[in-house]
Write a protein that holds these residues in place. Structure first.
Motif, mmCIF file in Angstrom:
data_model
loop_
_atom_site.group_PDB
_atom_site.id
_atom_site.type_symbol
_atom_site.label_atom_id
_atom_site.label_comp_id
_atom_site.label_asym_id
_atom_site.label_seq_id
_atom_site.Cartn_x
_atom_site.Cartn_y
_atom_site.Cartn_z
ATOM 1 N N PHE A 53 0.850 -1.184 0.000
ATOM 2 C CA PHE A 53 0.000 0.000 0.000
ATOM 3 C C PHE A 53 0.887 1.235 0.000
ATOM 4 O O PHE A 53 1.652 1.454 0.932
ATOM 5 C CB PHE A 53 -0.896 0.048 1.253
ATOM 6 C CG PHE A 53 -1.810 -1.126 1.396
ATOM 7 C CD1 PHE A 53 -2.642 -1.509 0.358
ATOM 8 C CD2 PHE A 53 -1.847 -1.848 2.572
ATOM 9 C CE1 PHE A 53 -3.492 -2.593 0.493
ATOM 10 C CE2 PHE A 53 -2.701 -2.932 2.724
ATOM 11 C CZ PHE A 53 -3.524 -3.302 1.679
ATOM 12 N N ALA A 54 0.769 2.039 -1.040
ATOM 13 C CA ALA A 54 1.507 3.301 -1.097
ATOM 14 C C ALA A 54 0.924 4.299 -0.094
ATOM 15 O O ALA A 54 1.523 5.327 0.168
ATOM 16 C CB ALA A 54 1.470 3.882 -2.507
ATOM 17 N N GLN A 55 -0.247 3.978 0.437
ATOM 18 C CA GLN A 55 -0.932 4.803 1.434
ATOM 19 C C GLN A 55 -1.281 6.196 0.914
ATOM 20 O O GLN A 55 -1.315 7.149 1.669
ATOM 21 C CB GLN A 55 -0.112 4.910 2.729
ATOM 22 C CG GLN A 55 0.088 3.609 3.438
ATOM 23 C CD GLN A 55 -1.199 3.048 4.041
ATOM 24 O OE1 GLN A 55 -2.134 3.779 4.334
ATOM 25 N NE2 GLN A 55 -1.252 1.751 4.209
ATOM 26 N N ARG A 56 -1.524 6.277 -0.387
ATOM 27 C CA ARG A 56 -2.012 7.547 -0.923
ATOM 28 C C ARG A 56 -3.511 7.584 -0.719
ATOM 29 O O ARG A 56 -3.956 7.851 0.380
ATOM 30 C CB ARG A 56 -1.637 7.668 -2.393
ATOM 31 C CG ARG A 56 -0.134 7.803 -2.614
ATOM 32 C CD ARG A 56 0.164 8.026 -4.081
ATOM 33 N NE ARG A 56 -0.384 6.945 -4.894
ATOM 34 C CZ ARG A 56 0.338 6.138 -5.650
ATOM 35 N NH1 ARG A 56 1.625 6.292 -5.739
ATOM 36 N NH2 ARG A 56 -0.224 5.187 -6.345
ATOM 37 N N PHE A 84 -6.882 -0.721 3.599
ATOM 38 C CA PHE A 84 -5.468 -0.837 3.956
ATOM 39 C C PHE A 84 -5.184 -1.923 4.993
ATOM 40 O O PHE A 84 -4.255 -1.802 5.778
ATOM 41 C CB PHE A 84 -4.897 0.520 4.410
ATOM 42 C CG PHE A 84 -5.090 1.598 3.378
ATOM 43 C CD1 PHE A 84 -4.400 1.575 2.187
ATOM 44 C CD2 PHE A 84 -6.000 2.624 3.597
ATOM 45 C CE1 PHE A 84 -4.590 2.557 1.227
ATOM 46 C CE2 PHE A 84 -6.201 3.616 2.640
ATOM 47 C CZ PHE A 84 -5.496 3.569 1.451
ATOM 48 N N ASN A 95 -2.225 -6.927 -6.679
ATOM 49 C CA ASN A 95 -1.388 -6.066 -5.849
ATOM 50 C C ASN A 95 0.076 -6.442 -6.079
ATOM 51 O O ASN A 95 0.396 -7.625 -6.237
ATOM 52 C CB ASN A 95 -1.766 -6.222 -4.374
ATOM 53 C CG ASN A 95 -1.025 -5.253 -3.485
ATOM 54 O OD1 ASN A 95 0.141 -5.466 -3.142
ATOM 55 N ND2 ASN A 95 -1.691 -4.181 -3.111
ATOM 56 N N ASN A 118 -0.516 -0.675 -6.428
ATOM 57 C CA ASN A 118 0.229 -0.650 -5.166
ATOM 58 C C ASN A 118 -0.556 0.090 -4.082
ATOM 59 O O ASN A 118 0.026 0.752 -3.241
ATOM 60 C CB ASN A 118 1.597 0.000 -5.366
ATOM 61 C CG ASN A 118 1.486 1.445 -5.789
ATOM 62 O OD1 ASN A 118 0.413 1.919 -6.139
ATOM 63 N ND2 ASN A 118 2.593 2.155 -5.771
ATOM 64 N N ASP A 119 -1.872 -0.036 -4.132
ATOM 65 C CA ASP A 119 -2.705 0.602 -3.117
ATOM 66 C C ASP A 119 -4.034 -0.126 -3.031
ATOM 67 O O ASP A 119 -4.294 -1.055 -3.796
ATOM 68 C CB ASP A 119 -2.925 2.088 -3.428
ATOM 69 C CG ASP A 119 -2.599 2.963 -2.218
ATOM 70 O OD1 ASP A 119 -2.916 2.546 -1.096
ATOM 71 O OD2 ASP A 119 -2.029 4.048 -2.402
ATOM 72 N N TRP A 120 -4.858 0.295 -2.122
ATOM 73 C CA TRP A 120 -6.179 -0.288 -1.918
ATOM 74 C C TRP A 120 -7.049 0.023 -3.126
ATOM 75 O O TRP A 120 -6.824 1.019 -3.825
ATOM 76 C CB TRP A 120 -6.806 0.304 -0.655
ATOM 77 C CG TRP A 120 -7.968 -0.477 -0.153
ATOM 78 C CD1 TRP A 120 -9.292 -0.191 -0.336
ATOM 79 C CD2 TRP A 120 -7.932 -1.673 0.622
ATOM 80 N NE1 TRP A 120 -10.076 -1.143 0.276
ATOM 81 C CE2 TRP A 120 -9.255 -2.065 0.873
ATOM 82 C CE3 TRP A 120 -6.889 -2.460 1.131
ATOM 83 C CZ2 TRP A 120 -9.586 -3.193 1.599
ATOM 84 C CZ3 TRP A 120 -7.217 -3.589 1.866
ATOM 85 C CH2 TRP A 120 -8.558 -3.941 2.089
#
Length: 185
Positions: A12-15, A82, A143, A158-160
């Motif tokens: 997760f890039a967490q953006r 996430f 993913n 690379n994220d949700w």
């Protein structure tokens, strides 16, 4: 049934979550179905992993003109974004699922986060497969941390992902990049 972990770790890039449209998801499902036309052995049925894989699987089954079935598998503790997967997948086979499966069985989910769901469902189906039967896995999204890449997928992310058939996400989302081609392992 429970399958123990054979997983990667979701990245997760967490953006902000990706938010594909219905059209993008259905177009990706159609393209994945087109990519398996003519394989040997032929696809004889499509199994959607409930709940996220049922809509794309139904579209693929309709496109391929083969029977559609569902199985239920779950390893996330909730639907909150996430989350990292537990790796322990509880699988429930439908009473409507045939006792014997032959040819290529196309197993579909909306996302391959770690690969654990596909592994768990494949294990649960093994006793129903004829000697010459094969399972092929397909997901709309893969993913980057997925340890067991599906056989076919549309996007690597690379994220949700918040799918159009899920509850609306409260907050920002990002669009999915245009689909260039279906990837195959």
């Amino acid at each position: 049934m429970t399958s123990s972990s054979r997983t990667g770790r979701r990245v997760f890039a967490q953006r902000v979550p990706f938010a594909p449209t219905h059209y993008q998801c259905f177009d990706a499902a159609r393209l994945i179905a087109e990519s398996v036309v003519g394989i040997d052995p032929d696809v004889t049925c499509v199994i959607g992993i409930a709940s996220g894989g049922t809509k794309p699987a139904r579209l693929m089954a309709d496109y391929l003109k083969v029977p559609f079935h569902t199985v239920t598998a779950r390893h996330n503790k909730s639907d909150a974004p996430f989350q990292h997967a537990t790796g322990d997948v509880a699988v429930r086979l439908s009473n409507c699922l045939p006792e014997r499966l032959s040819g290529t069985v196309l197993l579909v989910d909306d996302i391959a986060g770690t690969g654990a769901t596909f592994a768990g469902v494949t294990d649960a189906l093994n006793d129903r497969l004829d000697d010459s039967a094969e399972i092929m896995t397909a997901a709309l999204f893969r993913n980057r941390g997925c340890a067991q890449t599906p056989d076919r997928w549309a996007w690597t992310i690379n994220d949700w992902v918040v799918f159009p058939w899920e509850d609306a996400h409260q907050g920002q989302t990002q669009p999915v990049p245009p689909l260039r081609q279906v990837s195959a392992r």
